[in-house]
Design an enzyme around this catalytic site. Structure first.
Site, PDB file in Angstrom:
ATOM      1  N   LYS A  62      51.550 -18.130 -60.801  1.00 29.03           N
ATOM      2  CA  LYS A  62      52.062 -17.435 -61.903  1.00 29.03           C
ATOM      3  C   LYS A  62      52.016 -15.711 -61.680  1.00 29.03           C
ATOM      4  CE  LYS A  62      53.650 -18.889 -65.039  1.00 29.03           C
ATOM      5  NZ  LYS A  62      54.999 -19.929 -65.283  1.00 29.03           N
ATOM      6  N   ARG A  74      67.345 -30.149 -64.171  1.00 29.40           N
ATOM      7  CA  ARG A  74      67.625 -30.754 -62.844  1.00 29.40           C
ATOM      8  C   ARG A  74      68.710 -31.833 -62.439  1.00 29.40           C
ATOM      9  NH1 ARG A  74      61.956 -30.114 -62.953  1.00 29.40           N
ATOM     10  NH2 ARG A  74      61.835 -32.336 -62.971  1.00 29.40           N
ATOM     11  N   SER A 108      48.637 -29.168 -71.694  1.00 27.50           N
ATOM     12  CA  SER A 108      47.811 -28.836 -73.100  1.00 27.50           C
ATOM     13  C   SER A 108      47.734 -30.000 -74.009  1.00 27.50           C
ATOM     14  CB  SER A 108      48.379 -27.418 -73.821  1.00 27.50           C
ATOM     15  OG  SER A 108      48.189 -26.454 -72.925  1.00 27.50           O
ATOM     16  N   ARG A 168      34.606  -7.415 -69.942  1.00 29.35           N
ATOM     17  CA  ARG A 168      33.742  -7.447 -71.187  1.00 29.35           C
ATOM     18  C   ARG A 168      34.330  -7.369 -72.469  1.00 29.35           C
ATOM     19  NH1 ARG A 168      27.943  -4.218 -70.099  1.00 29.35           N
ATOM     20  NH2 ARG A 168      27.452  -5.212 -68.116  1.00 29.35           N
ATOM     21  N   ALA A 190      61.650 -22.403 -67.086  1.00 30.17           N
ATOM     22  CA  ALA A 190      61.172 -23.221 -66.113  1.00 30.17           C
ATOM     23  C   ALA A 190      60.249 -22.802 -64.937  1.00 30.17           C
ATOM     24  CB  ALA A 190      62.526 -23.748 -65.439  1.00 30.17           C
ATOM     25  N   SER A 191      59.309 -23.705 -64.881  1.00 29.28           N
ATOM     26  CA  SER A 191      58.362 -23.162 -63.775  1.00 29.28           C
ATOM     27  C   SER A 191      57.661 -24.544 -63.248  1.00 29.28           C
ATOM     28  CB  SER A 191      57.244 -22.519 -64.313  1.00 29.28           C
ATOM     29  OG  SER A 191      56.080 -22.153 -63.392  1.00 29.28           O
ATOM     30  N   ALA A 200      60.640 -24.939 -73.362  1.00 27.44           N
ATOM     31  CA  ALA A 200      62.087 -24.772 -73.490  1.00 27.44           C
ATOM     32  C   ALA A 200      62.816 -25.397 -74.628  1.00 27.44           C
ATOM     33  CB  ALA A 200      62.532 -25.091 -71.918  1.00 27.44           C
ATOM     34  N   PRO A 233      51.868 -16.585 -72.516  1.00 22.54           N
ATOM     35  CA  PRO A 233      51.170 -17.423 -73.362  1.00 22.54           C
ATOM     36  C   PRO A 233      49.715 -18.015 -72.965  1.00 22.54           C
ATOM     37  CG  PRO A 233      53.364 -18.377 -72.980  1.00 22.54           C
ATOM     38  CD  PRO A 233      53.007 -17.408 -71.888  1.00 22.54           C
ATOM     39  N   TYR A 273      47.703 -22.715 -59.580  1.00 24.89           N
ATOM     40  CA  TYR A 273      48.664 -22.427 -60.491  1.00 24.89           C
ATOM     41  C   TYR A 273      48.524 -20.922 -60.883  1.00 24.89           C
ATOM     42  CZ  TYR A 273      50.775 -22.414 -65.288  1.00 24.89           C
ATOM     43  OH  TYR A 273      51.431 -22.106 -66.303  1.00 24.89           O
TER      44      TYR A 273
END
Length: 343
Positions: A161, A35, A201, A138, A85-86, A16, A186, A157
């Site tokens: 999603k 928040r 990540s 494949r 947001a998640s 974000a 992504p 997770y």
């Protein structure tokens, strides 16, 4: 000149923040949902880029995915919404509903507020997790593919999603008709940090630079730079062709953890001297998983599984061109050192 206003949800997050930065640089006014109002100062500090005059173009709205309060005010007067947001846990939640419910209900909460406000288009940040889990292919995964939420052993997770994105498309086809929806999916998102808040990540790169884990499980990840993810959001927001479409965001072929480690060592030289490159055999990961929470995270159906995905659709339809994966990884490492986050 009246600027169009874009609502970006989860304004303090990694993706974000880069979306907000890209929107401001493109001349938009931005309303960021947080928040807590106490987060506003940190957000403005993170966006303090030389040459960018934010002024009054950045507003803050206080709203939480778990509550209705604030979302109508957040969406009022906005032409577009980037729903970034998640909820995301760094460890598996004890109850998967703690992750699934906020993802699905929060997405619908934002979509309903956007619809009531007359927003033209919502761009939803989904994930490759909604595309490429629960079954093997494949060929490279693409936008036709969906994660099966009922697949045995599927983690909370990717299930969250997939269910949240499915709910968004069902809303767009029913209650939300008249409001356009586009989705960005992504893979693992790397690149420069705007603050000391770490995503999963970037935590992976930080761990490798600190020598953790001492040996690498045979897991594969797609890599994409956060700046390119933000760019794809903006393209999906304004391009007429993007309405009703999903777009995978990935830079080249998936990489093993060993390949990620070697890319860091090659690009960061002596600063990456602690990065491990030894690979653990799968049987040993499963054996250690009985005693180690870290090993249990690796001992999933994904262990040892080769996979790939393509972003040809985004490149062909929207003209999107991602940076090379190695550049995204090195930018992560450089910013971790710059911010003093590597122990």
């Amino acid at each position: 000149m009246t600027r169009e206003t874009v609502l970006v949800t989860g304004g303090s997050g990694f993706v974000a923040g880069h979306c907000i930065l890209a929107l401001l640089q493109a001349g938009y006014a931005v309303r960021a949902s947080l928040r807590s109002p106490e987060r506003e100062a940190a957000l403005r500090a993170a966006l303090a880029v030389p040459g960018l005059d934010i002024g009054e173009r950045l507003q803050v709205a206080v709203a939480d995915l778990l509550a209705d309060d604030g979302w109508d005010q957040a969406a009022a007067g906005c032409s577009f919404v980037l729903h970034v947001a998640s909820p995301l846990f760094t460890a598996a939640p004890k109850n998967e509903e703690d992750l699934i419910r906020p993802a699905r209900e929060g997405t619908l909460r934002v979509l309903r507020a956007a619809c009531r406000a007359g927003v033209r288009r919502v761009v939803l940040t989904s994930s490759f997790a909604a595309v490429g889990y629960g079954r093997s292919l494949r060929r490279p995964y693409d936008e036709r593919d969906w994660t099966d939420p009922a697949a045995p052993g599927l983690a909370a997770y990717p299930k969250s999603k997939a269910l949240a994105e499915r709910a968004a498309w069902e809303f767009a086809d029913g209650e939300g008709q008249g409001m356009e929806l586009a989705v960005v999916n992504p893979v693992g998102i790397f690149g420069p940090l705007l603050s000391s808040d770490l995503s999963p990540s970037t935590m992976l790169v930080k761990g490798l630079l600190e020598g953790r884990p001492p040996a690498l499980p045979q897991l594969m990840f797609g890599v994409v730079d956060v700046r390119d993810v933000a760019d794809l959001h903006l393209r999906a927001m304004v391009d007429p062709a993007a309405a009703g479409e999903r777009f995978l965001a990935v830079a080249g072929d998936f990489m093993t953890m060993q390949e990620i480690a070697l890319a860091l060592k090659a690009g960061l030289a002596e600063r990456a001297h602690r990065v491990p490159t030894r690979v653990l055999p799968n049987w040993l990961v499963h054996a250690v998983a009985r005693f180690s929470a870290t090993a249990r995270l690796a001992a999933t159906p994904e262990l040892g599984r080769r996979k790939n995905a393509t972003s040809a659709k985004a490149q062909t339809m929207l003209g999107w061109q991602p940076r090379p994966a190695a550049e995204a990884l090195l930018a992560t490492g450089e910013s971790l050192f710059r911010l003093g986050l590597v122990k």
